[in-house]
Write a protein that holds these residues in place. Structure first.
Motif, short mmCIF file in Angstrom:
data_model
loop_
_atom_site.label_atom_id
_atom_site.label_comp_id
_atom_site.label_asym_id
_atom_site.label_seq_id
_atom_site.Cartn_x
_atom_site.Cartn_y
_atom_site.Cartn_z
N ASP A 118 20.80 12.05 -47.40
CA ASP A 118 20.30 13.20 -46.65
C ASP A 118 21.48 14.10 -46.29
N SER A 134 20.96 17.40 -44.95
CA SER A 134 20.24 18.54 -44.38
C SER A 134 21.16 19.53 -43.65
N ARG A 163 17.79 14.25 -49.97
CA ARG A 163 16.73 14.35 -48.96
C ARG A 163 17.07 15.47 -47.99
N VAL A 164 16.09 16.31 -47.69
CA VAL A 164 16.30 17.42 -46.77
C VAL A 164 15.13 17.50 -45.80
N SER A 224 17.18 23.29 -39.71
CA SER A 224 16.66 22.95 -41.04
C SER A 224 15.26 23.50 -41.29
N LYS A 240 16.39 26.90 -45.79
CA LYS A 240 17.54 26.05 -46.06
C LYS A 240 17.17 24.92 -47.02
N ALA A 241 15.95 24.41 -46.88
CA ALA A 241 15.50 23.36 -47.79
C ALA A 241 15.49 23.88 -49.23
N ILE A 257 19.18 24.23 -50.48
CA ILE A 257 19.73 22.92 -50.82
C ILE A 257 19.05 22.36 -52.06
N LEU A 305 14.71 16.47 -55.38
CA LEU A 305 14.66 16.70 -53.94
C LEU A 305 13.58 15.86 -53.28
#
Length: 233
Positions: free
Chosen positions: A49, A51, A86-87, A106, A110-111, A114, A125
């Protein structure tokens, strides 16, 4: 399908299951040893992760490989076998004045950022929906601000639409979604509903309704993605 160990960002960046000895500053005589596991199956999920990576990079954080060379954190992770990122996703991690609550703020944007970087590095993802504006955990399952006055049916529909719309945005950005987590650490409840670890049957039924709507959205938009229900230990 085997689920690999989720490392913290610090461990992922420094160890990445390479194997080695890391001294602990608090006690120089204490060491942590992580031995690389050989001959893992091709479908073994090795995930981490990250995030907060965008916030960290914006604050000037740099990442180095085992030889001290500054590199993109995604390059380091990819080179050391990580195949899943992982986010977490919070609905609206900002107050009414636009100030972020912190911890990476988050949100879905942003997800996506990423996720695009992960996909470009050949990684998949894992989208972790908290269904909250900040951390959702055993002691805090607070509904998003916009859902506060909704009843169960309205929350169920809002959860479905939010999950669906978010996944549509992520996929439209070209992100390779491998897994979707519906809720975060939900053993004791979800969205303000306490199940008392399953002892409250009626409330458990409500949470099951929320989970079903989330899973339905995943199947509608990302039918090939794995679905994870996160029961903390």
């Amino acid at each position: 399908m085997k689920i690999g160990l989720r490392l913290s960002l610090v461990f992922a960046a420094s160890l990445c299951l390479l194997g080695g000895v890391i001294p602990i500053k608090a006690n120089e005589n204490t060491k942590i040893r992580v031995d690389k596991v050989e001959n893992l199956s091709s479908d073994f999920i090795m995930g981490t992760d990250i995030s907060t990576v965008i916030a960290q990079e914006q604050s000037g954080v740099e990442y180095k490989d085992e030889n001290g060379n500054i590199k993109d954190i995604f390059d380091i992770l990819k080179e050391n076998g990580v195949n899943y990122i992982r986010v977490r996703v919070w609905n609206n991690p900002y107050d009414h004045n636009g100030h972020g609550y912190g911890a990476g703020n988050s949100d879905i944007e942003k997800a996506i950022e990423i996720g695009k970087r992960a996909t470009a590095h050949g990684m998949r993802l894992l989208v972790d929906f908290h269904y909250s504006d900040f951390w959702a955990d055993p002691g805090r399952q607070v509904p998003p601000k916009d859902w506060t006055n909704m009843n169960v049916s309205e929350k169920s529909e809002a959860l479905y639409q939010y999950t669906k719309t978010s996944l549509q945005k992520i996929k439209a950005a070209g992100v390779n979604v491998g897994m979707v987590q519906v809720g975060n650490e939900i053993t004791k409840g979800m969205l303000g509903i306490s199940t008392d670890s399953g002892k409250n049957v009626e409330n458990s039924k409500i949470v099951n309704k929320y989970l079903a709507k989330g899973c339905q959205a995943v199947r509608d938009i990302a039918p090939n993605a794995l679905i994870a229900l996160h029961l903390e230990t």
